[in-house]
Design a protein around this motif. Structure first.
Motif, PDB file in Angstrom:
ATOM      1  N   UNK A   1     -10.709 -13.297 -32.370  1.00 41.42           N
ATOM      2  CA  UNK A   1      -9.660 -13.473 -33.473  1.00 41.42           C
ATOM      3  C   UNK A   1      -9.660 -14.569 -34.433  1.00 41.42           C
ATOM      4  N   UNK A   2      -9.597 -14.735 -35.554  1.00 46.37           N
ATOM      5  CA  UNK A   2      -9.320 -15.820 -36.448  1.00 46.37           C
ATOM      6  C   UNK A   2      -8.545 -15.627 -37.751  1.00 46.37           C
ATOM      7  N   UNK A   3      -7.535 -16.379 -37.857  1.00 46.69           N
ATOM      8  CA  UNK A   3      -6.856 -16.325 -39.262  1.00 46.69           C
ATOM      9  C   UNK A   3      -6.934 -17.636 -40.051  1.00 46.69           C
ATOM     10  N   UNK A   4      -7.133 -17.221 -41.387  1.00 49.07           N
ATOM     11  CA  UNK A   4      -7.139 -18.420 -42.260  1.00 49.07           C
ATOM     12  C   UNK A   4      -5.962 -18.465 -43.113  1.00 49.07           C
ATOM     13  N   UNK A   5      -5.627 -19.830 -43.276  1.00 48.46           N
ATOM     14  CA  UNK A   5      -4.555 -20.133 -44.176  1.00 48.46           C
ATOM     15  C   UNK A   5      -5.076 -21.174 -45.202  1.00 48.46           C
ATOM     16  N   UNK A   6      -4.464 -21.032 -46.505  1.00 49.79           N
ATOM     17  CA  UNK A   6      -4.914 -22.332 -47.322  1.00 49.79           C
ATOM     18  C   UNK A   6      -3.658 -23.257 -47.546  1.00 49.79           C
ATOM     19  N   UNK A   7      -4.101 -24.632 -47.394  1.00 53.22           N
ATOM     20  CA  UNK A   7      -2.804 -25.501 -47.797  1.00 53.22           C
ATOM     21  C   UNK A   7      -3.055 -25.908 -49.311  1.00 53.22           C
ATOM     22  N   UNK A   8      -2.103 -25.208 -50.296  1.00 55.29           N
ATOM     23  CA  UNK A   8      -2.479 -25.542 -51.568  1.00 55.29           C
ATOM     24  C   UNK A   8      -1.962 -26.946 -52.087  1.00 55.29           C
ATOM     25  N   UNK A   9      -2.940 -27.708 -52.546  1.00 53.26           N
ATOM     26  CA  UNK A   9      -2.742 -29.033 -52.982  1.00 53.26           C
ATOM     27  C   UNK A   9      -3.882 -29.401 -54.138  1.00 53.26           C
ATOM     28  N   UNK A  10      -4.052 -28.366 -54.984  1.00 52.52           N
ATOM     29  CA  UNK A  10      -4.918 -28.490 -56.040  1.00 52.52           C
ATOM     30  C   UNK A  10      -6.300 -28.771 -55.549  1.00 52.52           C
ATOM     31  N   UNK A  11      -6.626 -29.969 -56.140  1.00 49.64           N
ATOM     32  CA  UNK A  11      -8.152 -30.087 -55.867  1.00 49.64           C
ATOM     33  C   UNK A  11      -8.195 -30.875 -54.316  1.00 49.64           C
ATOM     34  N   UNK A  12      -7.251 -30.960 -53.612  1.00 48.60           N
ATOM     35  CA  UNK A  12      -7.160 -31.526 -52.334  1.00 48.60           C
ATOM     36  C   UNK A  12      -6.864 -30.483 -51.515  1.00 48.60           C
ATOM     37  N   UNK A  13      -6.926 -29.238 -51.857  1.00 43.33           N
ATOM     38  CA  UNK A  13      -6.465 -28.103 -51.104  1.00 43.33           C
ATOM     39  C   UNK A  13      -7.500 -27.815 -49.778  1.00 43.33           C
ATOM     40  N   UNK A  14      -6.950 -27.264 -48.654  1.00 45.05           N
ATOM     41  CA  UNK A  14      -8.150 -27.143 -47.626  1.00 45.05           C
ATOM     42  C   UNK A  14      -7.499 -25.772 -46.823  1.00 45.05           C
ATOM     43  N   UNK A  15      -8.560 -25.392 -46.139  1.00 44.62           N
ATOM     44  CA  UNK A  15      -8.405 -24.231 -44.968  1.00 44.62           C
ATOM     45  C   UNK A  15      -7.781 -24.888 -43.662  1.00 44.62           C
ATOM     46  N   UNK A  16      -7.068 -23.824 -43.035  1.00 44.45           N
ATOM     47  CA  UNK A  16      -6.680 -24.199 -41.654  1.00 44.45           C
ATOM     48  C   UNK A  16      -7.055 -22.997 -40.952  1.00 44.45           C
ATOM     49  N   UNK A  17      -7.821 -23.133 -39.887  1.00 38.71           N
ATOM     50  CA  UNK A  17      -8.571 -21.855 -39.266  1.00 38.71           C
ATOM     51  C   UNK A  17      -7.968 -22.061 -38.094  1.00 38.71           C
ATOM     52  N   UNK A  18      -7.275 -20.870 -37.504  1.00 35.91           N
ATOM     53  CA  UNK A  18      -6.499 -20.453 -36.065  1.00 35.91           C
ATOM     54  C   UNK A  18      -7.277 -19.587 -35.492  1.00 35.91           C
ATOM     55  N   UNK A  19      -7.757 -19.737 -34.300  1.00 37.32           N
ATOM     56  CA  UNK A  19      -8.488 -18.719 -33.454  1.00 37.32           C
ATOM     57  C   UNK A  19      -8.990 -19.156 -32.075  1.00 37.32           C
ATOM     58  N   UNK A  20      -9.787 -18.437 -31.580  1.00 35.68           N
ATOM     59  CA  UNK A  20     -10.561 -18.593 -30.470  1.00 35.68           C
ATOM     60  C   UNK A  20     -11.904 -19.015 -30.434  1.00 35.68           C
TER      61      UNK A  20
ATOM     62  N   UNK B   1       2.131 -22.111 -41.471  1.00 39.53           N
ATOM     63  CA  UNK B   1       2.511 -21.556 -42.640  1.00 39.53           C
ATOM     64  C   UNK B   1       3.597 -22.411 -43.403  1.00 39.53           C
ATOM     65  N   UNK B   2       4.739 -22.343 -42.348  1.00 48.04           N
ATOM     66  CA  UNK B   2       5.946 -23.282 -42.738  1.00 48.04           C
ATOM     67  C   UNK B   2       5.629 -24.627 -43.067  1.00 48.04           C
ATOM     68  N   UNK B   3       4.905 -25.327 -42.338  1.00 45.50           N
ATOM     69  CA  UNK B   3       4.563 -26.770 -42.636  1.00 45.50           C
ATOM     70  C   UNK B   3       3.835 -26.775 -43.961  1.00 45.50           C
ATOM     71  N   UNK B   4       2.749 -25.946 -44.093  1.00 48.22           N
ATOM     72  CA  UNK B   4       2.015 -26.140 -45.525  1.00 48.22           C
ATOM     73  C   UNK B   4       2.701 -25.682 -46.637  1.00 48.22           C
TER      74      UNK B   4
END
Lengths: 361, 361
Positions: free
Chosen positions: A1-20, A225-228
């Motif tokens: 199981x893995x979910x991916x979330x993107x923190x949207x900060x222009x050219x400093x954006x980055x992914x958060x991977x959550x899973x096992x 999600x809320x924090x990002x």
């Protein structure tokens, strides 16, 4: 199981991977491809558990991988231990293309992030949070720093990671106290931003305390999600981001007053939310029933709901030095209703009532 | 006399004011209007000269003005003394709206800037450079930081000031050695970016050494123009900005090898440019006549042109730890011709020839 979330900060954006089992997957660490060397910064508690597996994963990039293991605990989040990171980086020839990987809880993440922000005026880093608190809160958003004897997180920088890799399996080894401390921030996200999520937390308290993977996966994902979303809207805390500090003005006072490391940050925040809710009620925003319900949820997570009895004077002193003051005025995060918060100052008289009513004075 | 120059960095743009008696003009410090308190950070040498006048100017904003005076010298550019700034800020209740004002040379500017970058994750600051080196170089461009026992400026941040106020009168009190050290950076700006400016410097060496206000005004203005254009094009030193480090790879090695504070930074850079020019010639870019001319100009500013004899091995070690290395490769600023520079690596054999030929080995 893995979910991916993107923190949207222009050219400093980055992914958060959550899973096992994420720490075994080199492709999640692809940002290391351009690195000249990789340093895992961790602590002496976490190192024996995961550093070998993570090293194996990172060695696939064909670059030198080194481990820096600091002593474990909030009381070590100071310049002296930050210096140990710089010492090793310089001793082994790190350069501007070196990648740091923070493997541990909030203290390790904050210190590694600040080391990355300051080393040669800024290098890249990856967050691998291994505590619930770090996964749902401190690893996301780029706040980094160390404590000063006169105040928590007083010295630091905004420096975004290039990826956050939240492996849910690492939560299985957490002491129950640390798990509860992380749940405080989960509750906080519901309280300030999503009433429905708070309902879900209330209904799933047992599964969360048992560290059920599905429940935890949802709690981490929704929290991130809320924090990002908040961080994307206000990276440097000019406005709405400060609502994430619900419970923190009182909480920081508790931590500082007890001496860092006595109460876990999440415990202090949990208890701080009880005071924040009480103050919100005295400001006629939320009802007594809301306060009681929130207190009950916090209590159900095995978090303290009665603050240490420092007295009014000491609390006011401790809160005065918090970063949230402006021109000497203490700023509080106040719940408008469950799921909505804002920042404001409050009459000292009401704050004193809150301190008395909750047992702090 | 006052000239104004704008450093163009989008929403972080700021003015540089160059002229006489500027520290008495409150309107130049207008950014203090929104400040809750103002701290002048200076050293024990500069404080008796200008802190009273500057305090009087800043008190016109009606906010508390406090002075933090650090010991004077490059050897104090470390964490311990940075901590003294944080201690005072926290002791007297500074907050996120506090303004720092750096009154002094490069060390004070770099430390105050890093304190501003890190205090509560970032507050504003104004540069009031009182040395020539600081006026023509270090106060402009947002590089801040402190030294580490294993390397100069290893810990720091990019943090732009909100204004730079270069009062030419403060140069009148400079010891001749410090004036020469500043002229090294002036010569550097000509050498890397403006052949005509180098001609002018050559023709006006005497007026500059005599600290003639008109000559100095032009030297500071043109230096700031060159530097700010480079910084605007490449704030975080991804490319062209690194050409401003001409003479610095060798220079930092000299400073570190001698022990910080033995040679002034500008002296080390002056001598480092002699080595950099020699290496550029060995790489068949500039002529022997160019090297001799540049060496003569540097010598005419009363700067050392013979490096300390550490030997090849030690120089290579010292340069290895410089921030300009990448994957272990040392990066040099090479003169393509007088007025044009670029960054590249160089064969160790040629570097060794340079070290031998100049007396370093």
């Amino acid at each position: 199981m893995m979910k991916t979330l993107e923190v949207d900060l222009g050219n400093r954006s980055y992914p958060i991977y959550i899973g096992t089992d994420l720490i075994d997957q080199p492709e999640l660490f692809n940002a290391c491809e351009k690195a000249t060397s990789i340093y895992i910064v961790t602590n002496t508690t976490v190192a024996p558990l995961y550093s070998e597996r993570l090293t194996k994963t990172l060695e696939k990039f064909g670059k030198p991988v080194r481990i820096i293991a600091l002593p474990d605990g909030e009381s070590y989040k100071d310049w002296k231990n930050l210096q140990l990171i710089f010492d090793d980086l310089l001793k082994f020839g790190a350069d501007r293309q070196t990648m740091l990987v923070a493997l541990g809880g909030g203290v390790i993440g904050d210190m590694t992030g600040f080391a990355a922000a300051s080393f040669m005026r800024g290098i890249r880093f990856i967050q691998v949070p291994t505590t619930l608190l770090a996964q749902v809160d401190s690893s996301v958003g780029g706040k980094t720093g160390i404590n000063h004897p006169l105040g928590k997180n007083m010295i630091g920088a905004f420096h975004q990671p290039v990826a956050v890799i939240a492996d849910l399996n690492t939560l299985k080894t957490l002491p129950p106290r640390e798990l509860s401390a992380g749940l405080a921030e989960v509750v906080k996200h519901g309280a300030i931003a999503d009433a429905q999520f708070l309902d879900w937390i209330e209904a799933n308290a047992k599964a969360l305390l048992a560290c059920d993977t599905d429940a935890m996966g949802h709690a981490v994902l929704r929290s991130c999600e809320i924090k990002s979303a908040v961080v994307s809207a206000d990276e440097r805390e000019g406005g709405i981001r400060a609502t994430l500090n619900f419970g923190h003005t009182f909480g920081h006072a508790i931590e500082a007053g007890m001496g860092y490391g006595e109460w876990l940050h999440g415990e202090a925040v949990g208890c701080g939310m009880v005071l924040g809710a009480d103050l919100s009620c005295r400001l006629k925003r939320i009802s007594k029933a809301d306060v009681e319900r929130l207190t009950k949820i916090i209590h159900s997570m095995n978090l303290p709901i009665v603050p240490p009895k420092f007295g009014v004077k000491r609390y006011m002193e401790l809160m005065q030095v918090d970063k949230k003051t402006e021109g000497g005025q203490i700023r509080y995060v106040i719940l408008e209703k469950i799921g909505k918060a804002q920042i404001e100052s409050a009459p000292d008289a009401l704050v004193k009532e809150t301190l008395s009513a909750t047992g702090a004075a």
